[in-house]
Enzyme design. Structure first.
Site, PDB file in Angstrom:
ATOM      1  N   GLU A 121       1.090  -0.862  -0.490  1.00 18.49           N
ATOM      2  CA  GLU A 121      -0.002   0.042  -0.115  1.00 18.49           C
ATOM      3  C   GLU A 121       0.985   1.457  -0.262  1.00 18.49           C
ATOM      4  O   GLU A 121       0.330   2.327  -1.015  1.00 18.49           O
ATOM      5  CB  GLU A 121      -0.856  -0.195   1.101  1.00 18.49           C
ATOM      6  CG  GLU A 121      -2.078  -0.716   1.229  1.00 18.49           C
ATOM      7  CD  GLU A 121      -1.164  -2.267   1.610  1.00 18.49           C
ATOM      8  OE1 GLU A 121      -0.557  -2.821   1.930  1.00 18.49           O
ATOM      9  OE2 GLU A 121      -2.348  -3.068   1.702  1.00 18.49           O
ATOM     10  N   HIS A 163     -10.874  -4.062  10.405  1.00 16.40           N
ATOM     11  CA  HIS A 163     -11.848  -4.117   9.378  1.00 16.40           C
ATOM     12  C   HIS A 163     -12.910  -2.997   8.886  1.00 16.40           C
ATOM     13  O   HIS A 163     -13.880  -3.328   8.077  1.00 16.40           O
ATOM     14  CB  HIS A 163     -12.242  -5.527   8.815  1.00 16.40           C
ATOM     15  CG  HIS A 163     -11.783  -6.290   7.690  1.00 16.40           C
ATOM     16  ND1 HIS A 163      -9.714  -6.037   8.076  1.00 16.40           N
ATOM     17  CD2 HIS A 163     -11.384  -7.403   6.546  1.00 16.40           C
ATOM     18  CE1 HIS A 163      -9.263  -6.852   7.269  1.00 16.40           C
ATOM     19  NE2 HIS A 163     -10.017  -7.251   6.304  1.00 16.40           N
TER      20      HIS A 163
END
Lengths: 378, 323
Positions: A82, A151
């Site tokens: 990322e 999440h």
């Protein structure tokens, strides 16, 4: 009872004046896909990149078919890197590419904070206006179905803290498309926070690639008693509460804030002149959150109109546990909003009417999905 | 005679210019008018000179906190660099960056920044753009041995290799991160092999020998440009001065005794001067002439900086966002 509760949630909440006359409806997810498609069609510099972009699930359908149309060079999967890939996209953005990155969970973008904050947010400023980083980063809030503490976070405040980044949270399908188109055109890094529970909600979406400004809050439900400044999915809950409360003569004025940076306080301050009462609803935490910013700005700039301190409706100050048994009370909803609004208004309804409102807004268990047809594992 | 040898006088000039500029900066730094951290590359000039000799104006370069040499060798404006270090409006960032943040878009120097390995992915992104747009353009990024400890370097090499991008990773291995030697930071293994494991074309050479650098860089840049093959160069060199600031710091004792002396003997400029004397028949007058040119240019740059007006603090809030 439960039937009534779910029917209170609006199927299409987009009541914006400017979209009147537009009959076509798409879901939020479909609107994003259409926006990406049109942006890529118009500008060959636009590329879409992210973990899973061309995979069979196509980022919850938002990237479906893009690779077939625009090719593998412009629509690509991404190594699980990322930070590095954000840097790569920043470098490409400096050199004529307009990358749209997507993270299926906002939590993954935390790995990219160095590149976003140190490079993307600074480049234009640092080099005295030389160099531009037209980068879009889509980040999804994955609430529900036990997504758990890593999440399902709502981290818009982290990004919004940084000068040089724009942070928007479209709620309506039309904005999901229009603000995406505008973000892609914008010469600055723009983080788009997309809440998963908005994905299946339909709204009016013009077929044309009509862009929506990134710096405007929007009044979407007029009312005279309480000003409700809401972010993202909390707008949906606010409208549900407003609809029921209105039947009992209590009017919420709901403002879809749409953007966390820049923050548009004008509709909020205008509304406060009329109501004198403010509720701020956010999908994230209160401490140092965007609700804190809105409340502070309201106090600083609209103090003389406030009859009471602003009331924030946010997440409790702890991570979300995975088990839906544990998370039952975690997310405030329309019922919470109605209760807080009536407290702000010093309980204007007789007790039995208040109870009726709460009962009608009460959501059935389990509460880890937005509605019965929205199931996991997503 | 190989191709780079023909350019030896030019590379000598580049190195001499970098050295003298930094000496002039170091001399004036105690005046407290250059109020920003300054990382000098004294002793490491051959890397920038040997790489840049092969770069075209439109090729792009990114660098790190120790960027003076990379910037000047790529053609960055000396006036704008010195003014930048003085925090003046005529600086390349109008005073917003200082020594660690240099830029000259016209020269293809897209920027330097001090977060370790932070600009490595930017160069790969530029190379990606070059490939996407079918441009005949190479991206170069300079970084130190410390970057092999940063995850982002590996993330980035992985992508460059996966997509076969026209990028040249230039690692200046000077053996230290601030005061910490490589052996305290990394296991005893050749970092070159890590780059090779990423399936980059790799090479290593003597970073204090500008001819050696130029030969290897020439091959690497050509392969990146013509074959879209990402390249890795490890060039061994040595920092003469303190990590940050204008002074020597051998007295601190973090370098083994005699190490600095040994490397000073391998001065890239003196070594080149010797070749120019012996093989090119340069006389003292040839050297003096270049010293004079450089001194004149440096004097003018400091004069420019002195005369450049200070930026107005009211402008400090500009350019947060591009319009």
């Amino acid at each position: 009872m439960d039937r009534r509760a779910s029917s209170a949630a609006p199927k299409s909440a987009n009541t914006a004046k400017k979209n009147r006359g537009v009959k076509r409806q798409l879901t939020y997810g479909e609107a994003i896909r259409e926006g990406l498609y049109q942006a890529m069609e118009t500008d060959p510099g636009v590329v879409v990149i992210g973990e899973g972009v061309p995979d069979p699930k196509a980022i919850f359908e938002t990237t479906r078919g893009l690779r077939e149309k625009f090719g593998a060079d412009r629509v690509l999967d991404m190594p699980l890197a990322e930070n590095g890939m954000t840097g790569v996209c920043i470098g490409a953005a400096m050199c004529g590419v307009r990358p749209v990155m997507v993270h299926q969970r906002i939590d993954f973008a935390l790995l990219a904070m160095d590149q976003l904050i140190n490079n993307a947010a600074k480049w234009h400023y640092l080099f005295n206006g030389q160099g531009r980083v037209p980068l879009v980063v889509r980040v999804l809030v994955g609430r529900g179905w036990g997504q758990g503490p890593q999440h399902a976070q709502s981290l818009q405040a982290l990004f919004a803290h940084i000068p040089g980044i724009k942070v928007v949270l479209p709620t309506m399908a039309g904005d999901a498309k229009g603000m995406l188109l505008e973000a892609i055109q914008d010469d600055n890094p723009v983080v788009i926070v997309e809440h998963r529970w908005l994905y299946n909600i339909r709204g009016l979406v013009p077929q044309k690639p009509k862009r929506e400004r990134l710096d405007r809050a929007r009044l979407i439900q007029p009312g005279k008693h309480v000003t409700v400044a809401a972010f993202s999915y909390m707008v949906v809950e606010a409208l549900a509460a407003a609809k029921v409360l209105a039947e009992y003569g209590v009017e919420l004025e709901v403002i879809d804030m749409r953007s966390a940076r820049p923050l548009d306080m004008e509709p909020v301050l205008d509304s406060l002149v009329k109501t004198g009462l403010l509720m701020v609803l956010d999908i994230g935490w209160a401490t140092c959150g965007v609700s804190a910013e809105v409340s502070t700005r309201a106090v600083e700039e609209g103090f003389e109109h406030l009859r009471k301190p602003p009331k924030r409706v946010t997440l409790p100050d702890h991570p979300v546990p995975t088990s839906h048994h544990l998370s039952v009370d975690y997310y405030p909803d329309a019922e919470t909003i109605a209760r807080e609004a009536l407290v702000l208004l010093d309980k204007p309804l007789p007790d039995d009417e208040s109870e009726e409102v709460f009962l009608r807004l009460h959501r059935a268990l389990p509460r880890d999905v937005p509605n019965p047809d929205f199931t996991g594992p997503f | 005679m190989t191709q780079p040898m023909q350019s030896l006088p030019e590379m000598y000039h580049t190195m001499l210019r970098i050295r003298r500029v930094e000496e002039a900066l170091a001399e004036r730094y105690p005046d407290q008018e250059m109020r920003c951290p300054m990382h000098l590359c004294t002793g490491q000039e051959a890397v920038a000179a040997g790489v840049s000799i092969h770069l075209r104006q439109e090729d792009v370069v990114f660098s790190n906190h120790r960027a003076h040499g990379h910037y000047l060798a790529k053609g960055g404006s000396l006036d704008a660099m010195v003014a930048e270090i003085y925090g003046k409006s005529g600086g390349c960032c109008g005073g917003r960056g200082g020594s660690m943040h240099l830029v000259d878009l016209e020269a293809g120097f897209l920027g330097s920044a001090p977060i370790v390995a932070g600009t490595v992915p930017l160069a790969v992104g530029a190379a990606w753009a070059s490939k996407l747009h079918d441009r005949d353009q190479v991206a170069v990024v300079y970084f130190g041995d410390g970057c092999f400890e940063e995850g982002v370097l590996h993330e980035t090499m992985n992508f460059a290799s996966l997509k076969q991008l026209p990028v040249v990773f230039v690692c200046e291995n000077n053996g230290y991160s601030v005061y910490t030697p490589l052996a305290e930071r990394q296991p005893d293994r050749p970092i070159l092999e890590i780059a090779r494991a990423h399936k980059l074309s790799v090479d290593e050479g003597d970073g204090n020998d500008v001819q050696d650098v130029a030969i290897r860089a020439g091959k690497a840049i050509q392969a990146a440009r013509e074959q879209f093959k990402p390249q890795f160069l490890e060039l061994h060199t040595y920092r003469w001065l303190e990590h940050v600031g204008p002074y020597e710091d051998d007295h601190l004792g973090y370098r083994p005794a005699g190490e600095l002396k040994k490397w000073r003997k391998r001065c890239p400029i003196q070594r080149t001067a010797q070749v120019l004397t012996e093989e090119y028949g340069w006389s003292q007058a040839d050297f003096d002439k270049r010293e004079k040119w450089v001194a004149k240019e440096i004097e003018a740059a400091f004069q420019f900086s002195k005369e450049s007006p200070p930026p107005d603090s009211i402008t400090a809030s500009q350019f947060v966002y591009a319009e």
